[in-house]
Write an enzyme that holds these catalytic residues in place. Structure first.
Site, short mmCIF file in Angstrom:
data_model
loop_
_atom_site.label_atom_id
_atom_site.label_comp_id
_atom_site.label_asym_id
_atom_site.label_seq_id
_atom_site.Cartn_x
_atom_site.Cartn_y
_atom_site.Cartn_z
N LYS A 199 0.86 -1.19 0.00
CA LYS A 199 0.00 0.00 0.00
C LYS A 199 0.89 1.24 0.00
CE LYS A 199 -3.80 2.17 2.60
NZ LYS A 199 -4.66 2.03 3.79
N ARG A 209 -10.95 9.52 1.45
CA ARG A 209 -10.85 10.15 2.77
C ARG A 209 -12.06 11.03 3.05
NH1 ARG A 209 -4.27 11.10 2.37
NH2 ARG A 209 -3.75 8.90 2.67
N GLU A 237 7.62 -6.51 1.33
CA GLU A 237 6.39 -6.42 2.11
C GLU A 237 5.48 -7.62 1.85
OE1 GLU A 237 5.33 -4.55 4.41
OE2 GLU A 237 6.21 -2.56 4.30
N LYS A 252 -2.22 -1.60 -3.69
CA LYS A 252 -3.04 -0.39 -3.68
C LYS A 252 -2.14 0.84 -3.81
CE LYS A 252 -6.35 2.17 -0.80
NZ LYS A 252 -7.04 2.25 0.51
N SER A 278 -10.19 5.43 -5.19
CA SER A 278 -11.17 6.50 -5.38
C SER A 278 -10.69 7.57 -6.35
CB SER A 278 -11.51 7.13 -4.03
OG SER A 278 -10.34 7.65 -3.40
N TYR A 317 -14.74 0.92 -7.38
CA TYR A 317 -15.98 1.67 -7.28
C TYR A 317 -16.79 1.56 -8.56
CZ TYR A 317 -13.47 3.34 -3.25
OH TYR A 317 -12.77 3.37 -2.08
#
Length: 326
Positions: A199, A209, A237, A252, A278, A317
């Site tokens: 991320k 947010r 990671e 992400k 988003s 979305y």
């Protein structure tokens, strides 16, 4: 001299779909649901056209709308009725996500994924409890190890409520191991973890947010989210999360990091998810409103590109609108 190798032969109608290398289906998509404990009615999200915060009483109806499009999976984000420094409403038995998940699990056939983080629940908007930042000599930063205990506690409460999968997104070192140990000790050995393993500290998160009321009240998240310049660190990671028991790996954002999606896909046998975030959604809508892009065509092309890069699952979305077209 005429060419003998003519790729155009396989681009004609009829054969074109037969030789298509990448397929996208509604079952590949995960739709986000924002449940808001502070409202009794649906509240549109201005920066994310077509999306709303819904009250707990509307959570089931919202998920049923998603299921009607062919999408089978949802991820639940919560806006709590109150916030504090430790984000205690994230792990409360009567927390907004816990209440919504109980209803959704009891009344629908949706596969329910719980987002496990603290930024929506802390009064400072950071993804864990705070401590003085010794490296900087002043200020505050997320205190990693105490946050692990609360992440495990949150995951257990979400699984107790009926979540089918836990998705930790805080980029806290050791989060997968702590959550796995907590779930197993609570009798949830069969609940998988889809870790936000990679991320980035990205500028593409702005509309989310607003949607989740999770912007930090000071500073930024660069001390715990990844530097967008780093590629090798992404594999480190992901490897750490695999070693700690992650069942699936999330990258992400998606579109600016398709190279990372491919790196993770090639390096691990685990399912790979990508979050079409988003900002990616909002910028296509903005361009469409200007008449510069065809929204349906660019949305579909974007998701196909994410799938082609190696993602098995896409959190987006656009899930409902693209699923209906598919």
């Amino acid at each position: 001299m005429n060419p003998t190798d003519r790729p155009r032969r396989l681009r004609a109608d009829g054969v074109r779909s037969l030789v298509s290398e990448t397929s996208l289906s509604a079952s590949d998509l995960i739709a986000p649901v924002f449940v808001d404990a502070t409202t009794d009615e649906r509240v549109p999200i201005p920066s994310m056209p077509g999306h709303e915060r819904v009250p707990v009483s509307e959570a089931v109806a919202r998920v049923e709308e998603i299921l009607d499009t062919g999408v089978e999976s949802v991820v639940v984000f919560g806006i709590p009725e109150s916030k504090d420094s430790d984000g205690s409403r994230a792990y409360a038995e009567d927390g907004v996500v816990q209440r919504a998940i109980r209803d959704i699990s009891a009344e629908t056939d949706a596969y329910v994924i719980a987002d496990t983080c603290f930024c929506e629940y802390t009064d400072h908007g950071h993804c864990g409890v705070l401590a003085p930042d010794a490296r900087a000599g002043e200020g505050l930063t997320v205190d990693n190890d105490p946050t692990l205990d609360l992440l495990a506690k949150t995951a257990i409460s979400q699984a107790d409520a009926g979540a089918d999968m836990i998705a930790p997104s805080s980029m806290t070192d050791g989060m997968v191991g702590a959550i796995r140990e907590g779930l197993d000790s609570a009798g949830h050995e069969d609940i998988p973890i889809m870790s936000y393993a990679v991320k980035y500290e990205s500028a593409f998160y702005g509309p989310f947010r607003d949607a989740a009321d999770g912007a930090p009240s000071f500073g930024d998240r660069r001390h715990y989210q990844m530097d967008p310049a780093n590629r090798r660190e992404a594999l480190r990671e992901a490897r750490l999360d695999v070693e700690q028991g992650a069942d699936a790996l999330m990258v992400k954002p998606a579109l600016p990091y398709l190279d990372i999606v491919r790196e993770v896909r090639d390096s691990f046998e685990h399912p790979v998810a990508a979050y079409n975030v988003s900002g990616e959604y909002a910028m296509l809508h903005a361009a469409s409103e200007k008449g510069w892009l065809d929204l349906e065509a660019t949305a579909l092309e974007s998701l196909v590109s994410i799938k082609r890069a190696g993602a098995d699952l896409i959190l987006t979305y656009f899930a409902e609108s693209v699923a209906e077209r598919l």
